[in-house]
Scaffold this active site. Structure first.
Site, PDB file in Angstrom:
ATOM      1  N   GLU A 113      79.392  55.823  27.659  1.00 25.20           N
ATOM      2  CA  GLU A 113      80.698  55.484  28.238  1.00 25.20           C
ATOM      3  C   GLU A 113      81.042  54.004  28.101  1.00 25.20           C
ATOM      4  O   GLU A 113      82.214  53.645  27.992  1.00 25.20           O
ATOM      5  CB  GLU A 113      80.745  55.890  29.719  1.00 25.20           C
ATOM      6  CG  GLU A 113      80.736  57.381  29.962  1.00 25.20           C
ATOM      7  CD  GLU A 113      79.343  57.986  30.035  1.00 25.20           C
ATOM      8  OE1 GLU A 113      79.231  59.207  30.285  1.00 25.20           O
ATOM      9  OE2 GLU A 113      78.352  57.232  29.842  1.00 25.20           O
ATOM     10  N   PHE A 141      76.499  66.215  43.993  1.00 28.37           N
ATOM     11  CA  PHE A 141      75.903  65.937  42.686  1.00 28.37           C
ATOM     12  C   PHE A 141      76.879  65.133  41.831  1.00 28.37           C
ATOM     13  O   PHE A 141      78.042  65.489  41.698  1.00 28.37           O
ATOM     14  CB  PHE A 141      75.548  67.254  41.987  1.00 28.37           C
ATOM     15  CG  PHE A 141      75.011  67.068  40.594  1.00 28.37           C
ATOM     16  CD1 PHE A 141      73.767  66.480  40.387  1.00 28.37           C
ATOM     17  CD2 PHE A 141      75.743  67.464  39.491  1.00 28.37           C
ATOM     18  CE1 PHE A 141      73.264  66.298  39.110  1.00 28.37           C
ATOM     19  CE2 PHE A 141      75.256  67.286  38.206  1.00 28.37           C
ATOM     20  CZ  PHE A 141      74.009  66.697  38.009  1.00 28.37           C
ATOM     21  N   GLN A 142      76.392  64.060  41.266  1.00 27.06           N
ATOM     22  CA  GLN A 142      77.159  63.145  40.415  1.00 27.06           C
ATOM     23  C   GLN A 142      78.414  62.617  41.123  1.00 27.06           C
ATOM     24  O   GLN A 142      79.466  62.458  40.527  1.00 27.06           O
ATOM     25  CB  GLN A 142      77.530  63.803  39.082  1.00 27.06           C
ATOM     26  CG  GLN A 142      76.319  63.980  38.167  1.00 27.06           C
ATOM     27  CD  GLN A 142      76.666  64.319  36.748  1.00 27.06           C
ATOM     28  OE1 GLN A 142      77.698  64.932  36.467  1.00 27.06           O
ATOM     29  NE2 GLN A 142      75.794  63.942  35.814  1.00 27.06           N
ATOM     30  N   LYS A 174      88.037  67.175  40.545  1.00 25.69           N
ATOM     31  CA  LYS A 174      88.045  68.387  39.738  1.00 25.69           C
ATOM     32  C   LYS A 174      89.037  69.420  40.254  1.00 25.69           C
ATOM     33  O   LYS A 174      89.724  70.096  39.468  1.00 25.69           O
ATOM     34  CB  LYS A 174      86.630  68.994  39.699  1.00 25.69           C
ATOM     35  CG  LYS A 174      86.455  70.077  38.644  1.00 25.69           C
ATOM     36  CD  LYS A 174      84.993  70.452  38.485  1.00 25.69           C
ATOM     37  CE  LYS A 174      84.810  71.452  37.352  1.00 25.69           C
ATOM     38  NZ  LYS A 174      83.380  71.809  37.157  1.00 25.69           N
ATOM     39  N   MET A 212      70.928  32.043  21.890  1.00 27.08           N
ATOM     40  CA  MET A 212      71.522  31.057  22.795  1.00 27.08           C
ATOM     41  C   MET A 212      70.590  30.744  23.959  1.00 27.08           C
ATOM     42  O   MET A 212      70.511  29.596  24.417  1.00 27.08           O
ATOM     43  CB  MET A 212      72.877  31.544  23.305  1.00 27.08           C
ATOM     44  CG  MET A 212      73.663  30.486  24.070  1.00 27.08           C
ATOM     45  SD  MET A 212      74.074  29.038  23.057  1.00 27.08           S
ATOM     46  CE  MET A 212      75.555  29.615  22.233  1.00 27.08           C
TER      47      MET A 212
END
Length: 569
Positions: free
Chosen positions: A55, A117-118, A167, A474
């Site tokens: 993502e 969940f999630q 959802k 760096m």
């Protein structure tokens, strides 16, 4: 009153709103909580979905697409870890003012707050890193939130917005397709009227003998390049840009003094010390550029910006104008006198000759500065160039010159390693007929290297240049200069074979380590529109100069010639 039609699902409505808005490409990764939306997206004939491998890749692709096209970038993720994987990109877009719409799945509304969940409170998490965000609680609210979000993303100072999409709201039916009244004030998205005294602002500029234009990323967002060039040429005013402002003024123009700041050109930083008037155009007096109390301390300071929060935030100024930069400059330019200023322009020309960008090119080893000079010549300066973050980023900013805006893509405010590769992919989707080059390092490229699969899957000809010094370059530079060469955890004990890794994704690659190989390598790299990986081995000791140490001012700048005299080149 809301306009009603036949009832459709919330997911169907979201897809249709995207289509009506003109979105034709989105970057995303599906998951359970966003599946109803994906099912409707599958049916769309107008929107192409790009399946990423992470993502974070999706949102950086959306950033690269947005910055190279000027359009809204759209990314999609599921709930929980899918949504939280967007956080770095949202923060990056917020700091660099990139218009992004993120759509995230969420657990059903009756499960919110139950540690389902999630489940993650992405609405709460992203309040500080978005211009606008909303948890959509009803399908009847989708149209309003979508309209508000898209207006805010591109309105005023651009930035990211997020719509969290439960959802059950995706499957809920609604007939509300458009609302007549929004709940946010129009000041959040409409161009403000010009605020400030144009006459006194212009009078101060006309009075200056050694003026300097200091141009930031806001100039690109405002599409103000034409007006900046007109102002500079009318008043013979030299121009310096920030890292984010590169491309807003032609890099080869006689009046250009290049980038200023920590790794800006010596002549740009010296110009700041010598000017008697400095006009900030859409920049934010970043800490890598301006030390409060010591920045252009002998000059009159003026600032034009669309965001009032930037006024006097770090550096106090004498003159302010608020508004869209393009519109303000259109009003200001007629009041500015046409002046030659030969002494000031000549003085800066002398600075350019006496304090050029320098590096030691006397050995057979490849120096990244010289390599980028040749890449610029071979590509004729026409490529879209994205970078990751580190030494390679600064070398690219110094040695690859841009004549146009929207061709330089880099993470300026957040400094996000892993930005460059997905940003280049997004830019290539937005500009399929242009050469797109990702300049990276062996550290940064591994942050989102999984997106090589996205390149292979969609056959996108992104050119990937990897400078490999087997160090976090760096970090190593700072450790050598300021930490008595204690290279704490900055050396890679193991790097993959980047050429073989590319071949695993059907991407041709080449590795070079000697200066004599450069010309043929660049022919291989640029010969067609296929994807390429070019790994360039460079010395670990190579550093970026000039350099202003952190917390110091232009007066403390270290040039390459200083290190030669000190025996530390």
């Amino acid at each position: 009153m809301p306009k009603t039609e036949a009832k459709i699902s919330g997911a169907r409505l979201m897809v249709e709103l995207l289509e009506e808005y003109g979105v034709d490409i989105v970057f995303g990764y599906p998951g359970g909580a966003i599946l109803p939306f994906y099912d409707e997206l599958y049916k769309s004939t107008k929107i192409k979905h790009i399946l990423v491998r992470h993502e974070q890749g999706a949102i950086h692709m959306a950033e690269g697409y947005a910055r190279s096209t000027g359009k809204l970038g759209v990314c999609i993720a599921t709930s929980g870890p899918g949504a939280t994987n967007l956080v770095t990109g949202l923060t990056d877009a917020k700091l660099d003012s990139v218009p992004i719409l993120a759509i995230t799945g969420q657990v059903a509304t009756n499960a919110i707050g139950t540690d389902a969940f999630q489940e993650a409170d992405i609405y709460g998490i992203t309040i500080p890193i978005t211009k606008y965000n909303a948890l959509i609680k009803s399908a009847d609210d989708i149209a309003r939130h979508f309209q508000e979000a898209t207006l805010v993303a591109l309105g005023g100072r651009p930035g990211p917005v997020l719509l969290d999409f439960p959802k059950d709201v995706q499957t809920e039916l609604t007939s509300v397709r458009k609302v007549d009244k929004l709940k946010i004030d129009s000041r959040h998205y409409q161009k403000p009227p010009i605020g400030g005294d144009l006459d006194s602002f212009a009078a101060a500029l006309n009075k200056a003998k050694r003026p300097l234009l200091y141009v930031g990323g806001g100039a690109i967002n405002a599409n103000a390049s034409k007006e900046i060039k007109e102002l500079a040429e009318k008043g013979n005013i030299p121009v310096t840009t920030t890292l984010m402002g590169i491309g807003a003024f032609p890099g080869t123009h006689q009046l250009s003094v290049g980038m200023l700041g920590m790794h800006g050109t010596a002549y740009a930083n010296k110009a700041v010390l010598e000017c008697d008037y400095i006009l900030n155009l859409g920049a934010r007096f970043d800490d890598r550029v301006a030390k409060p109390g010591e920045f252009a301390e002998n000059a009159v300071r003026a600032h034009i910006d669309i965001d009032t929060a930037e006024f006097n935030k770090r550096v106090s100024v004498d003159y302010l104008l608020h508004g869209d930069l393009k519109e303000v400059l259109k009003a200001l330019i007629p009041k500015v006198n046409k002046v030659d200023r030969p002494e000031w322009v000549g003085f800066l020309d002398t600075l350019k000759k006496n304090h050029p960008l320098e590096f030691d090119d006397t050995t057979d080893t490849i120096k990244p500065q010289g390599f980028l000079q040749k890449l610029y010549e071979k590509s004729k300066g026409k490529a879209i160039v994205s970078t990751d973050v580190g030494q390679h980023q600064m070398w690219a900013a110094q040695y690859y010159l841009f004549e146009e805006a929207n061709r330089w893509l880099t993470s300026g405010g957040l400094g996000t390693m892993g930005y460059g590769l997905p940003a280049a992919i997004g830019a290539k989707f937005g500009n399929p007929n242009k050469t797109v080059i990702c300049v990276s390092g062996d550290g940064s490229i591994q942050m989102n290297i999984q997106e090589l699969a996205t390149i292979a899957m969609y056959k996108k000809g992104v050119k990937i240049l990897i400078f490999n010094n087997n160090f976090l370059g760096m970090v190593r530079q700072w450790q050598e200069l300021f930490y008595e060469e204690r290279f704490s955890e900055s050396e890679w004990n193991y790097n993959p074979d980047f050429v073989k890794l590319g071949e695993a994704y059907s991407i041709k690659g080449l590795r070079i380590s000697n200066k004599s190989e450069i010309d043929k390598a660049l022919e291989f790299f640029l010969e067609d529109d296929d994807a390429r990986i070019l790994e360039v081995m460079i010395p670990a000791e190579e550093k970026v100069f000039p350099m202003i140490p952190a917390g110091k001012s232009q007066k403390d700048m270290i040039e390459f010639s200083d290190t030669v005299r000190a025996g530390k080149k």
